[in-house]
Design a protein around this motif. Structure first.
Motif: not given
Ligand SMILES: NC(=O)c1ccc[n+]([C@@H]2O[C@H](COP(=O)([O-])OP(=O)(O)OC[C@H]3O[C@@H](n4cnc5c(N)ncnc54)[C@H](O)[C@@H]3O)[C@@H](O)[C@H]2O)c1
Length: 350
Positions: A327-338
């Motif tokens: 989402e930015a340098i230094g920040k990520c999120v976990i997104v579950p996808v089919s």
């Protein structure tokens, strides 16, 4: 010298010390009574550092002996695994003895899996000598081997009793191996620290190796402490790996792991940017930094092939993949996808 403590199912120190290999015997003597010490290493690393480790162990009262296998991922297999088990059994290694894994990630994974399974588990020490092993694979207790059907398909969680990293060993690494490890280092900046990312932009990794290893190990320590079994936050270490593994498969493993992770990070970041989750500015910064370290940022494989390869990933659970999205340098999120949703995260045209 820098010392960090990993708190997991077993707590252990990670010591990062230039020249530390000379002192492995002393450090081990602080943790255990004298015993036999099986040094497992590969054909590139043992001639460089094997004697140094054996001499240090001997000085501290241990009885070392060594098993050396042919260097390379191709040795991380059932055959070599079986040979090492038989080697230890023939020498009557007992549960009070210790294994030392001296080498890169291949050695660490292989020797770690031997340690996890021989006599239902004996103690072991990680002595990482590649950048990737220093910043990633030596910490966290994941061990395993490849099967003909895929990479790392047989394995275990087995935490070491000590990790000792001597950054001086990185000086003998071939340039291509340094480059591969750099992709994993940049991954840490991207997933967890803008300040660290900036340090990588400003100063080459090899000129600040001790600091870089300490920062990465600190980040990995926190992720392992929060999620030892890799079902939550630890998954963030897979940034760039879903599409990276797919690229490795598509290329029949002609693309190196680091190069694949580099392109994988770019692909997922481009998808994030096109959805408005990541700014174009941060995407450009990532691409610039990867190029600065000689890493590739584009692929020639079509989205359909990447999707198919990604869907055969062993990390799919309940039919869902967990994408790590910046989402930015230094920040990520976990997104579950089919599997169906995955298509929309891949580039339209190649
Ligand atoms: N367990 C984990 O959490 C984890 C995480 C990431 C990667 N891995 C595994 O790590 C492996 C890749 O690790 P790697 O890149 O270190 O591969 P590697 O162990 O094959 O090392 C790469 C090459 O560098 C050589 N080498 C290592 N240290 C050296 C030194 N100091 N001087 C000269 N040559 C040296 C090795 O002999 C080898 O030829 C893969 O099998 C991957 O699956 C495991």
């Amino acid at each position: 010298m820098n010392k960090l403590t990993v708190t997991a199912s077993r707590s252990y120190d990670v010591i990062i010390e230039r020249g530390g290999l000379d002192r492995i015997g002393e450090y081990l003597a602080d943790l255990t009574a004298s015993c036999r010490a099986a040094v497992i290493s590969d054909s590139h690393v043992f001639p460089l550092y094997g004697r140094q480790v054996e001499d240090s162990l001997r000085r501290a009262g241990f009885a070392p002996f060594s098993f050396v296998f042919e260097a390379g991922e191709a040795s991380k297999n059932l055959t070599v695994y079986g040979q090492i088990l038989e080697f230890l059994a023939a020498r009557h290694m007992s549960r009070s003895d210790v294994i030392l894994a001296l080498g890169g990630g291949v050695t660490g994974d292989l020797a770690g899996f031997v340690a996890a399974t021989y006599l239902r588990g004996i103690r072991y020490v990680q002595l990482p000598t590649s950048l990737l092993a220093a910043v990633d694979s030596s910490v966290g207790g994941k061990a395993g081997i490849d099967l003909p059907e895929g990479k790392n398909l047989a394995g275990a969680f087995h935490q070491p009793m000590l990790v000792l990293c001597d950054p001086d060993t990185l000086k003998t690494l071939p340039e291509t191996v340094i480059r591969d490890g750099s992709a994993e280092v940049i991954k840490y900046g991207m997933l967890g620290s803008e300040a660290f990312f900036r340090e990588l932009e400003e100063t080459p990794i090899t000129e600040q190796a001790e600091h870089v290893i300490s920062v990465c190990v600190g980040m990995k320590r926190d992720l392992v402490a929060a999620d030892e079994q890799d079902t939550g936050e630890r998954r963030k270490l897979n940034l760039g790996h879903t599409f990276g593994h797919a690229l490795e498969k598509c290329s029949h493993f002609r693309i190196s792991h680091g190069a694949a992770v580099s392109v994988g990070m770019v692909l997922i970041s481009q998808a994030a940017a096109s959805r408005g989750m990541l700014s174009q500015h941060d995407l450009n910064r990532l691409i610039r930094l990867l190029k600065q370290y000689g890493l590739p940022t584009e692929t020639v494989f079509p989205a359909a092939s990447l999707r198919e390869a990604a869907l055969s990933d062993k990390k799919i659970s309940d039919g869902r993949l967990h994408l790590i999205v910046p989402e930015a340098i230094g920040k990520c999120v976990i997104v579950p996808v089919s599997g169906d949703e995955l298509v929309s995260w891949l580039p339209d045209e190649n």
